[in-house]
Design a protein around this motif. Sequence first.
Motif, PDB file in Angstrom:
ATOM      1  N   ARG A  27       0.484  -1.009   0.216  1.00  0.00           N
ATOM      2  CA  ARG A  27       0.190   0.230  -0.255  1.00  0.00           C
ATOM      3  C   ARG A  27       0.856   1.657   0.268  1.00  0.00           C
ATOM      4  NH1 ARG A  27      -3.563   3.534  -1.274  1.00  0.00           N
ATOM      5  NH2 ARG A  27      -4.804   4.554   0.297  1.00  0.00           N
ATOM      6  N   GLU A  28       1.667   1.367   0.829  1.00  0.00           N
ATOM      7  CA  GLU A  28       3.044   2.489   0.529  1.00  0.00           C
ATOM      8  C   GLU A  28       3.689   1.963  -0.828  1.00  0.00           C
ATOM      9  OE1 GLU A  28       2.760   0.585   4.835  1.00  0.00           O
ATOM     10  OE2 GLU A  28       2.488  -0.439   3.085  1.00  0.00           O
ATOM     11  N   ASP A  63      -6.285   5.022  11.709  1.00  0.00           N
ATOM     12  CA  ASP A  63      -5.661   5.745  12.149  1.00  0.00           C
ATOM     13  C   ASP A  63      -5.671   6.716  11.876  1.00  0.00           C
ATOM     14  OD1 ASP A  63      -2.704   7.026  12.813  1.00  0.00           O
ATOM     15  OD2 ASP A  63      -1.354   5.473  11.466  1.00  0.00           O
ATOM     16  N   ASN A  64      -5.967   7.610  12.943  1.00  0.00           N
ATOM     17  CA  ASN A  64      -6.070   9.818  13.244  1.00  0.00           C
ATOM     18  C   ASN A  64      -5.152  10.331  12.202  1.00  0.00           C
ATOM     19  OD1 ASN A  64      -8.733   9.029  14.571  1.00  0.00           O
ATOM     20  ND2 ASN A  64      -8.382   8.865  16.329  1.00  0.00           N
ATOM     21  N   ARG A  65      -3.485   9.740  12.250  1.00  0.00           N
ATOM     22  CA  ARG A  65      -2.900  10.614  11.453  1.00  0.00           C
ATOM     23  C   ARG A  65      -3.167  11.138  10.036  1.00  0.00           C
ATOM     24  NH1 ARG A  65       2.757   7.625  13.023  1.00  0.00           N
ATOM     25  NH2 ARG A  65       1.432   6.245  12.130  1.00  0.00           N
ATOM     26  N   HIS A  66      -4.143   9.852   9.916  1.00  0.00           N
ATOM     27  CA  HIS A  66      -4.132   9.946   8.227  1.00  0.00           C
ATOM     28  C   HIS A  66      -5.212   9.975   7.487  1.00  0.00           C
ATOM     29  CE1 HIS A  66      -0.144   8.085   8.631  1.00  0.00           C
ATOM     30  NE2 HIS A  66      -0.318   7.079   8.724  1.00  0.00           N
ATOM     31  N   SER A  67      -4.948  11.038   6.201  1.00  0.00           N
ATOM     32  CA  SER A  67      -6.968  10.759   5.801  1.00  0.00           C
ATOM     33  C   SER A  67      -7.537   9.627   5.338  1.00  0.00           C
ATOM     34  CB  SER A  67      -7.069  11.530   4.715  1.00  0.00           C
ATOM     35  OG  SER A  67      -5.700  11.019   3.939  1.00  0.00           O
ATOM     36  N   GLU A  68      -8.847   9.440   4.748  1.00  0.00           N
ATOM     37  CA  GLU A  68      -9.238   7.834   4.328  1.00  0.00           C
ATOM     38  C   GLU A  68      -8.612   7.866   3.170  1.00  0.00           C
ATOM     39  OE1 GLU A  68     -13.769   6.376   2.574  1.00  0.00           O
ATOM     40  OE2 GLU A  68     -13.240   7.767   3.434  1.00  0.00           O
ATOM     41  N   ARG A 102       6.672  13.537   3.799  1.00  0.00           N
ATOM     42  CA  ARG A 102       7.574  14.031   3.239  1.00  0.00           C
ATOM     43  C   ARG A 102       5.682  14.506   2.183  1.00  0.00           C
ATOM     44  NH1 ARG A 102      12.660  10.587   2.300  1.00  0.00           N
ATOM     45  NH2 ARG A 102      13.730  11.034   4.293  1.00  0.00           N
ATOM     46  N   LYS A 103       6.377  14.805   0.829  1.00  0.00           N
ATOM     47  CA  LYS A 103       6.070  15.050   0.127  1.00  0.00           C
ATOM     48  C   LYS A 103       5.003  14.019  -0.786  1.00  0.00           C
ATOM     49  CE  LYS A 103       9.342  15.335  -3.779  1.00  0.00           C
ATOM     50  NZ  LYS A 103       9.695  16.569  -4.596  1.00  0.00           N
ATOM     51  N   THR A 104       5.324  13.022  -0.438  1.00  0.00           N
ATOM     52  CA  THR A 104       4.572  11.398  -1.084  1.00  0.00           C
ATOM     53  C   THR A 104       3.572  11.353  -0.019  1.00  0.00           C
ATOM     54  OG1 THR A 104       5.536  10.329   0.573  1.00  0.00           O
ATOM     55  CG2 THR A 104       6.808  10.770  -2.516  1.00  0.00           C
ATOM     56  N   ARG A 105       3.569  11.721   1.405  1.00  0.00           N
ATOM     57  CA  ARG A 105       2.678  11.402   2.529  1.00  0.00           C
ATOM     58  C   ARG A 105       2.958   9.789   3.225  1.00  0.00           C
ATOM     59  NH1 ARG A 105      -0.712  10.311  -2.041  1.00  0.00           N
ATOM     60  NH2 ARG A 105      -2.075   9.396  -0.872  1.00  0.00           N
ATOM     61  N   LEU A 106       4.035  10.284   2.878  1.00  0.00           N
ATOM     62  CA  LEU A 106       4.702   8.490   3.341  1.00  0.00           C
ATOM     63  C   LEU A 106       5.778   8.990   4.742  1.00  0.00           C
ATOM     64  CD1 LEU A 106       5.700   6.202   1.044  1.00  0.00           C
ATOM     65  CD2 LEU A 106       3.649   6.347   2.813  1.00  0.00           C
ATOM     66  N   TYR A 107       6.389   8.498   5.751  1.00  0.00           N
ATOM     67  CA  TYR A 107       7.275   8.956   6.759  1.00  0.00           C
ATOM     68  C   TYR A 107       8.506   8.251   5.910  1.00  0.00           C
ATOM     69  CZ  TYR A 107       3.826   9.930  10.492  1.00  0.00           C
ATOM     70  OH  TYR A 107       2.777  10.613  11.065  1.00  0.00           O
ATOM     71  N   ALA A 114       8.072  -1.252   5.127  1.00  0.00           N
ATOM     72  CA  ALA A 114       6.899  -2.482   4.187  1.00  0.00           C
ATOM     73  C   ALA A 114       7.236  -3.199   3.763  1.00  0.00           C
ATOM     74  CB  ALA A 114       5.791  -1.205   3.901  1.00  0.00           C
ATOM     75  N   LEU A 115       8.384  -3.045   2.868  1.00  0.00           N
ATOM     76  CA  LEU A 115       8.874  -4.374   1.467  1.00  0.00           C
ATOM     77  C   LEU A 115       9.717  -5.267   2.868  1.00  0.00           C
ATOM     78  CD1 LEU A 115      10.246  -1.966  -0.859  1.00  0.00           C
ATOM     79  CD2 LEU A 115       8.118  -4.068  -1.090  1.00  0.00           C
ATOM     80  N   GLY A 116      10.419  -4.390   4.024  1.00  0.00           N
ATOM     81  CA  GLY A 116      11.369  -5.652   4.938  1.00  0.00           C
ATOM     82  C   GLY A 116      10.359  -6.033   5.835  1.00  0.00           C
TER      83      GLY A 116
END
Length: 170
Positions: A27-28, A63-68, A102-107, A114-116
Motif C-alpha cells: 500500500r505504501e 489511524d487518526n494521523r492519516h486521512s481516509e 514527506r511530499k509522498t505522504r509517507l514518513y 513495509a517492504l522489509g
Amino acid sequence: MWDPVFLRGVNLRLEFPVERYGLAITREAQFEIPGTPNPLRAFIERSIEDWQIRVDTKFGFWDNRHSEEDQRVGGFGFGVWATHEVASFYAAQRDKRMVRKRKTRLYKNEADIALGARSFEGIVLTLDSKPGPLRDACEAGGRVAFLDRLPRSPDRLGLAVGKLLASPQS
C-alpha cells in the motif's frame, strides 16, 4: 525495482510466471507512484493492470494521523493478518525511523519498512542495498534480492534473482 524492469524491457510475467509467483506491491508503494515522472509512471500503472499486480495490504484499524485516502491498512475484508515476525519487524523499525511526512505522504523510510516486513513472507526485489530497513530485514532472515548486486544485464531476471537468493546475504 521498477527502473531496471522499465529500462531493460523486462516482462515480469515471463520472468515470474503466474503459476509459480504472485506479484504484489505494498500500500505504501502506491503513494510513491504519482510522484514518479513519465514515462516510468505510465509504465508502472500499465504494468500493475496488465500483469495483475495486487496491492498487499495488512489488516489494521483506522489511524487518526492519516486521512481516509492515506490509510496504510485495510479493515475487515480488505487487509490480511500480519505474522508475529512481520509485526515484530514493524515495531522495531517504526520507533527508529519515522519522524515526519514527506511530499509522498509517507514518513521517512515507511515504504522500505513495509517492504522489509513483507520479506518475511515472500521475496522483495529492490535496488536499495544501502543501510536501512531492507538491509535490516535481510540480516534478520528476510528474503531480499538486491538487484544492484546483479550483473549489469542478466539474460533472465528471474533466474538471476533465484541465484542471488540462493547465495548467502542476498
